[in-house]
Design a protein around this motif. Sequence first.
Motif, PDB file in Angstrom:
ATOM      1  N   ARG A  22       0.888  -1.030  -0.064  1.00  0.00           N
ATOM      2  CA  ARG A  22      -0.119   0.133   0.028  1.00  0.00           C
ATOM      3  C   ARG A  22       0.883   1.248  -0.164  1.00  0.00           C
ATOM      4  NH1 ARG A  22      -5.395  -1.782   1.551  1.00  0.00           N
ATOM      5  NH2 ARG A  22      -5.206  -3.987   2.309  1.00  0.00           N
ATOM      6  N   ARG A  39      -6.146   5.406   8.663  1.00  0.00           N
ATOM      7  CA  ARG A  39      -5.467   4.277   7.976  1.00  0.00           C
ATOM      8  C   ARG A  39      -6.335   3.109   7.522  1.00  0.00           C
ATOM      9  NH1 ARG A  39       0.903   3.854   8.686  1.00  0.00           N
ATOM     10  NH2 ARG A  39       0.348   2.185   7.480  1.00  0.00           N
ATOM     11  N   GLU A  40      -7.809   3.486   7.566  1.00  0.00           N
ATOM     12  CA  GLU A  40      -8.606   2.519   7.398  1.00  0.00           C
ATOM     13  C   GLU A  40      -9.557   2.667   6.316  1.00  0.00           C
ATOM     14  OE1 GLU A  40      -9.769  -0.115  10.059  1.00  0.00           O
ATOM     15  OE2 GLU A  40      -7.686   0.568  10.930  1.00  0.00           O
ATOM     16  N   GLY A  41      -9.277   3.693   5.448  1.00  0.00           N
ATOM     17  CA  GLY A  41     -10.271   3.973   4.439  1.00  0.00           C
ATOM     18  C   GLY A  41     -11.453   4.841   4.611  1.00  0.00           C
ATOM     19  N   SER A  61     -12.114  -0.552  -3.225  1.00  0.00           N
ATOM     20  CA  SER A  61     -13.341  -1.203  -2.691  1.00  0.00           C
ATOM     21  C   SER A  61     -14.582  -0.190  -2.718  1.00  0.00           C
ATOM     22  CB  SER A  61     -13.152  -1.481  -1.365  1.00  0.00           C
ATOM     23  OG  SER A  61     -12.891  -0.204  -0.401  1.00  0.00           O
ATOM     24  N   GLU A  64     -13.752   2.633  -0.318  1.00  0.00           N
ATOM     25  CA  GLU A  64     -12.788   3.675  -0.949  1.00  0.00           C
ATOM     26  C   GLU A  64     -13.741   4.614  -2.111  1.00  0.00           C
ATOM     27  OE1 GLU A  64      -8.946   2.434  -2.540  1.00  0.00           O
ATOM     28  OE2 GLU A  64      -8.787   4.537  -3.450  1.00  0.00           O
ATOM     29  N   CYS A  81      -3.906   5.028   1.900  1.00  0.00           N
ATOM     30  CA  CYS A  81      -3.896   3.513   2.643  1.00  0.00           C
ATOM     31  C   CYS A  81      -4.808   2.454   2.115  1.00  0.00           C
ATOM     32  CB  CYS A  81      -4.662   4.284   3.995  1.00  0.00           C
ATOM     33  SG  CYS A  81      -6.179   4.521   4.106  1.00  0.00           S
ATOM     34  N   GLN A  82      -5.458   2.761   0.970  1.00  0.00           N
ATOM     35  CA  GLN A  82      -6.009   1.309   0.564  1.00  0.00           C
ATOM     36  C   GLN A  82      -5.691   1.011  -0.676  1.00  0.00           C
ATOM     37  OE1 GLN A  82      -8.982   0.241   2.454  1.00  0.00           O
ATOM     38  NE2 GLN A  82      -7.918   1.734   3.678  1.00  0.00           N
ATOM     39  N   CYS A  83      -5.224   1.459  -1.610  1.00  0.00           N
ATOM     40  CA  CYS A  83      -4.667   0.929  -2.693  1.00  0.00           C
ATOM     41  C   CYS A  83      -3.503   0.228  -2.892  1.00  0.00           C
ATOM     42  CB  CYS A  83      -4.893   1.891  -4.098  1.00  0.00           C
ATOM     43  SG  CYS A  83      -3.656   3.433  -4.059  1.00  0.00           S
TER      44      CYS A  83
END
Length: 95
Positions: A22, A39-41, A61, A64, A81-83
Amino acid sequence: MATAKLTFADVALTVNVPSGTRIIEISEKIGSGITYGCREGECGTCITRIVEGMENLSQPSALEERVLKDNMAGHDDRLACQCQVLGGTVKVRPG
Ligand code: FES
């Protein structure tokens, strides 16, 4: 293990990363200006501009996509923090 090249345009640094990394995991280590919160989207703080290589990132997601939309992010923006970087070359800068 497959690797990818991840470039942070704001600090002009390119690093080789394992596929699946990430962006946020690397940006804080190398001192890029990408900021983050949850950091959790969920918070949208880490919105990052993808300058090159959007096709080399994991698909967003539903969460996101919603957070990007709620924050009026552009088509070239993702949550750092997601991709995940899957391969090839990706260039980013703080959004
Ligand atoms: S740090 Fe909160 S959405 Fe990425």
